[in-house]
Design a protein around this motif. Structure first.
Motif, PDB file in Angstrom:
ATOM      1  N   PRO A  89       0.646  -1.388  -0.081  1.00  0.00           N
ATOM      2  CA  PRO A  89      -0.053   0.001  -0.160  1.00  0.00           C
ATOM      3  C   PRO A  89       0.991   1.750   0.027  1.00  0.00           C
ATOM      4  N   TYR A  92       2.507   1.791  -3.815  1.00  0.00           N
ATOM      5  CA  TYR A  92       1.363   2.136  -4.430  1.00  0.00           C
ATOM      6  C   TYR A  92       1.109   3.860  -4.093  1.00  0.00           C
ATOM      7  N   GLY A  93       0.374   4.295  -2.639  1.00  0.00           N
ATOM      8  CA  GLY A  93      -0.061   5.458  -2.405  1.00  0.00           C
ATOM      9  C   GLY A  93       1.352   6.309  -2.537  1.00  0.00           C
ATOM     10  N   ILE A  94       2.367   5.911  -2.444  1.00  0.00           N
ATOM     11  CA  ILE A  94       3.364   7.270  -2.715  1.00  0.00           C
ATOM     12  C   ILE A  94       3.540   7.274  -4.313  1.00  0.00           C
ATOM     13  N   LYS A  96       1.709   7.142  -6.772  1.00  0.00           N
ATOM     14  CA  LYS A  96       0.399   8.007  -7.512  1.00  0.00           C
ATOM     15  C   LYS A  96       0.608   8.930  -6.544  1.00  0.00           C
ATOM     16  N   LEU A  97       1.469  10.317  -6.071  1.00  0.00           N
ATOM     17  CA  LEU A  97       1.678  11.062  -5.331  1.00  0.00           C
ATOM     18  C   LEU A  97       2.452  12.173  -6.365  1.00  0.00           C
ATOM     19  N   GLU A 168      -4.700   2.003 -15.087  1.00  0.00           N
ATOM     20  CA  GLU A 168      -6.143   2.864 -13.840  1.00  0.00           C
ATOM     21  C   GLU A 168      -7.390   3.564 -13.830  1.00  0.00           C
ATOM     22  N   ASN A 169      -7.025   4.741 -14.984  1.00  0.00           N
ATOM     23  CA  ASN A 169      -8.251   5.173 -15.931  1.00  0.00           C
ATOM     24  C   ASN A 169      -9.258   4.078 -16.128  1.00  0.00           C
ATOM     25  N   ARG A 172     -11.562   2.282 -14.332  1.00  0.00           N
ATOM     26  CA  ARG A 172     -12.704   3.052 -13.679  1.00  0.00           C
ATOM     27  C   ARG A 172     -13.310   3.239 -14.992  1.00  0.00           C
ATOM     28  N   LEU A 178     -12.393   0.521  -6.915  1.00  0.00           N
ATOM     29  CA  LEU A 178     -10.763   0.863  -6.776  1.00  0.00           C
ATOM     30  C   LEU A 178     -10.428  -0.912  -6.069  1.00  0.00           C
TER      31      LEU A 178
END
Lengths: 274, 358, 291
Positions: A89, A92-94, A96-97, A168-169, A172, A178
């Protein structure tokens, strides 16, 4: 420049190869050559006149090899698993920043990593003492996790970063939440960086000494193999130590040989290119 | 004319492929020679063995009478501009241009003088102090050129130096390059796969095919009298038309003609118009020939025909040919045309003679 | 996550929402690291200034009598020495790995595998290689016609053995870092330099070195800090004499009475590491601007 292989290169190659191979050779000699040719001589023989398995076999009877190895296994898997649990996680989070923020976070993690192990191990072991975690597999694992997290996050982040943005787009647009996007699409695509991160974490834990020594030191039967090995070394039991060292080292040799090309490749620098 | 450089029986094999295969070539002093060839045929290798970063498998390269085949690159006094410029990324434009002079241990005052001269000529004086990674494509290309020119070498090799530029910049750069070469009088060997560059820049064009020089001459000579059907197909805006002579009542052998050599009107060859497009000055017409039943069908054929690189003439024989006209024709119309001149090729594709009509 | 249709204001709103989510994903890992790293470190520093619950500099004042200055000196000697050895070996390895030669796969295996060896195993093996009388190293020397060496005869020689033995496990990482840098240089650049008249040495100084300079900084930072932290190797090879900072810390940790001393020493080590890191970052950053 035109393709002549400089003979100087071969000289350097041979010298370096000898230098790096020699310690393996010494371990081999100590373990497999009868002691009268090694410790029995002032200058031990550099080449084996005789090979024996008795050094190893006797050591198995004399010391408890299995216990520390099993504990090391347990610790290593916990460390690896926890690294993925926290690291996936986070990676992934980092990823996307925005680059500026993510670089700061990564830099922060690595800087924290540089805190001296001994300095941190001491208060940690005191915490663990009050939490009854001292001398436990979990305690050692929790302490070692600290060492492996930054690199794990870095590698996994690099993996996510290299995925095409529109994946990812697209998911979506196709209506996927998600969680299933993550599980079905993204994770499988980064399985190689994840594997590499797991293996590096596992290996780091397997080899780790300082935290294991401080958190679970006293009784060898409760500790991981590096600590047990240290015990045999300080008690001047070279044969038993050599056996131990051999058994513990073979898995990592195999791992490094198999994963060599990944180490050289882009996985370690994945985050740098971002 | 003086022969500046001569390649004698040059062979370059790499593992099992013969990249240069009995290459003989003479380059004249002061000329702008373009080496033209399809991609991957060894043009870059030719430059690399000339400048010395690769060895020859066999043969000799002689410059100004001296055999340079075994000399290291820095002793050959040959400059090269690489396709991607190969500018040193940690240095400014000034430092890049000055680098060869610095390697030759020239005094600093001389270096400064030469660099500022050449940067004035190439109009890059204002960006001299900038790091080269910050420059535009056109500026980088000029810095690379300056670095080559500043050494005053005997020959300049250029490996498709304009291919990385935008189309508009490329045209401007082309003119400037030609101007510089004429002004300074240096011998340029310029490698490209782009025909329009070959046409506009060259004094002579050497066609490189299968590791050897297929034909050498001015661009016009190559257009008018290609020595083989392969060259005829390769050179020119439109490939040369090849038809079987006998089928159309012409001499035996393969007839090759350019679209501008045919006059429409009364003529010995008839055809049906398939496509009529306005080019720059005239219409380009594709028509299928009607003489014989063995001719292929009348399917639409688009202009960019196959460019087969093969020695057999039958590969170039076509069922449709291109001709020019000042007036427009409708699809399906029948026309006749007469060949003002044509080239006659034998069954191996080699030129026999050029024939003009009276 | 930005849509091309949103205006500036809307963009910022969108970013905030999503970005918080991403940050939350990263939070467990970050919190873990902070909790198990910064807090303990702060605890140590805090405790070092306490005597019987009250603020005092006593622990620091007695540090020198426990061997502080010597251990600082020794730590610096070992670290700098080991770094130099590793850098030189790693550079040689990286440059050699760039060339094709028969057996290069075996070579890179031999040179990279020690990366996976435990520090204790490495320490153990080198304790067998370097013994005061006899031993493997002396065996090699004698076989080559040299005189045997008493490896642990003096403080300096002790440190030398530690400094040297550290190369085995750690050089591979530096070599990989440098190799990454070397392979990022386009070979055409070397060719152009060759055409411009640069010999092998000039090509090295003008092309190779500038390309790997930032990576050397990274290696110095990462490995340098690790060098200050070596523990297993000196513990096994030289024990508590001579002292380096880590052994000083550990020696005093085991006894409750001297534990505050160990905290003070640990704080000193922390300061040294931070100073070193800032130093390397500044130098590394300066090189970037010097372009």
């Amino acid at each position: 420049m035109p393709g002549k292989t400089n003979p100087l290169i071969y000289i350097v190659v041979v010298l370096l190869a000898l230098l790096f191979f020699y310690p393996f050779w010494v371990l081999f000699l100590i373990a497999f050559v009868p002691t009268r040719f090694t410790f029995g001589l002032i200058y031990p023989l550099q080449f084996p006149l005789e090979i024996t398995l008795s050094n190893i076999v006797n050591s198995f009877y004399q010391v408890d090899l299995l216990g520390p190895l099993i504990r090391s296994l347990e610790v290593a898997f916990i460390v690896g698993g926890l690294a993925l649990l926290l690291g996936i996680p986070a990676g992934y989070g980092i990823a996307k920043l925005t680059t500026r923020i993510s670089n700061r976070i990564i830099a922060f993690l690595f800087i924290i990593n540089m805190m001296p192990g001994l300095v941190i191990a001491i208060p940690i072991s005191l915490y663990f003492y009050s939490a009854h975690l001292e001398n436990t597999v979990l305690g050692v694992a929790l302490a070692q996790e600290l060492v492996v997290l930054p690199l794990t996050v870095f590698i996994i982040m690099g993996g996510f970063r290299s995925l095409p943005r529109d994946l990812e787009n697209q998911a979506r647009v196709d209506g996927a939440p998600l969680s299933s996007t993550f599980a079905r699409i993204l994770l499988p695509l980064v399985r190689v960086p994840i594997l590499i991160a797991f293996i590096l974490s596992w290996m780091t834990s397997w080899d780790e000494f300082t935290y294991a020594f401080i958190v679970a030191p006293i009784v060898p039967t409760d500790s991981t193999f590096p600590v047990a090995l240290y015990n045999y070394v300080t008690r001047d039991l070279p044969l038993q130590s050599a056996t131990f060292a051999l058994v513990a080292t073979i898995p990592v040799i195999i791992l490094v040989v198999v994963f060599q090309k990944y180490l050289k490749g882009q996985y370690l620098s994945g985050g740098l290119i971002g | 004319m003086n022969v500046k450089m001569k390649y004698e029986n040059v062979y370059k094999y790499y593992r099992s492929s013969k990249i240069l295969n009995k290459l003989d070539l003479e380059i004249y002093d002061g000329e702008f020679l373009v080496v033209l060839g399809p991609s991957g045929t060894g043009k870059t290798t030719l430059l690399r063995v000339t400048v010395g970063i690769e060895d020859l498998t066999a043969g000799k390269i002689i410059m100004d009478g001296v055999d340079i085949s075994k000399l290291p690159p820095n002793k050959r006094n040959i400059a090269m501009v690489f396709q991607n410029y190969a500018l040193y990324p940690n240095m400014t434009a000034y430092q890049n241009i000055a680098f060869p002079l610095k390697m030759a241990r020239k005094p600093r005052s001389e270096i400064r003088k030469k660099v500022s001269e050449i940067s004035e000529t190439l109009k890059i004086a204002e960006v001299l102090e900038k790091n080269v990674t910050l420059l535009s494509g056109g500026q980088k290309q000029r810095v690379a050129l300056a670095r080559a020119l500043v050494r005053d070498p005997k020959i300049f090799l250029l490996d498709e130096p304009l291919s990385n530029l935008d189309a508009r910049v490329r045209v401007v750069a082309r003119t400037e390059l030609k101007k510089i070469q004429k002004e300074l009088g240096h011998t340029f060997v310029y490698v490209t796969h782009d025909q329009s560059e070959a046409g506009s820049l060259s004094d002579r064009v050497a066609i490189l095919r299968s590791g050897r020089i297929e034909q050498i001459g001015t661009y016009e000579e190559l257009l008018d009298e290609p020595s083989s059907t392969w060259v005829g197909d390769f050179i020119g805006d439109h490939p040369m038309n090849f038809i079987d002579g006998e089928k159309f009542g012409l001499p035996k052998g393969t007839i090759g003609f350019r679209d501008s050599w045919a006059t429409i009107g009364d003529g010995e060859i008839s055809g049906t118009v398939e496509l009529c497009q306005l080019g720059e000055e005239s219409y380009h017409i594709q028509c299928s020939l009607g003489s014989s039943e063995s001719v292929q069908g009348t399917d639409f054929v688009d202009e960019d025909n196959s460019s087969q690189i093969s020695a057999s003439t039958t590969d170039f024989l076509r069922s449709t040919v291109g001709v020019r006209s000042s007036k427009k024709y409708a699809v399906g119309e029948r026309i006749r045309f007469h060949l003002e001149k044509f080239n006659l090729y034998d069954s191996d594709g080699k030129l026999i003679e050029s024939v003009k009509s009276k | 996550m930005d849509s091309e249709f949103s205006g500036n204001r809307e963009k910022r709103f969108k970013i905030t929402g999503r970005h918080v989510l991403y940050f939350l994903f990263a939070l467990p890992a970050i919190a873990y690291v902070i909790g198990l790293s910064i807090f303990p470190a702060i605890t140590v520093v805090y405790q070092s200034f306490l005597v019987a619950g009250k603020f005092s500099l006593y622990n620091y004042s007695v540090l020198p009598s426990y061997g502080l200055y010597a251990s600082i000196e020794n730590t610096l000697i070992v670290s700098v020495g080991a770094l130099l050895i590793q850098l030189m070996l790693a550079l040689a390895i990286a440059m050699v790995m760039m060339k094709p030669f028969a057996g290069s796969k075996i070579f890179s295996s031999i040179v990279i595998i020690p990366f996976g060896i435990s520090t204790i195993v490495s320490a153990f093996i080198f304790s067998l290689i370097f013994t005061n009388v006899g031993g493997f190293a002396n065996g090699v020397l004698v076989a080559l016609g040299f005189k045997p060496v008493i490896w642990f005869s003096s403080s300096i020689s002790d440190l030398g053995v530690v400094m040297f033995s550290d190369f085995w496990k750690n050089t591979p990482l530096v070599a990989l870092i440098l190799y990454g840098g070397l392979s990022s240089v386009s070979p055409t650049l070397y060719e152009a330099a060759s055409v411009d008249g640069a010999g092998a040495l000039s090509r090295f100084t003008h092309i190779t070195l500038p390309a790997i300079a930032p990576l050397i900084s990274i290696a110095l930072l990462v490995r340098g800090v690790s060098e200050f932290n070596i523990f297993a190797l000196p513990l096994v090879l030289i024990g508590y004499h001579p002292l380096i900072l880590n052994t000083l810390i550990y020696e005093n940790y085991s006894t409750l009475a001297t534990r505050p001393i160990s905290y003070a020493a640990a704080t000193v080590l922390l300061i040294i590491i931070m100073a070193y890191s800032i130093f390397v970052l500044k130098i590394g950053g300066a090189k970037q601007y010097a372009r």
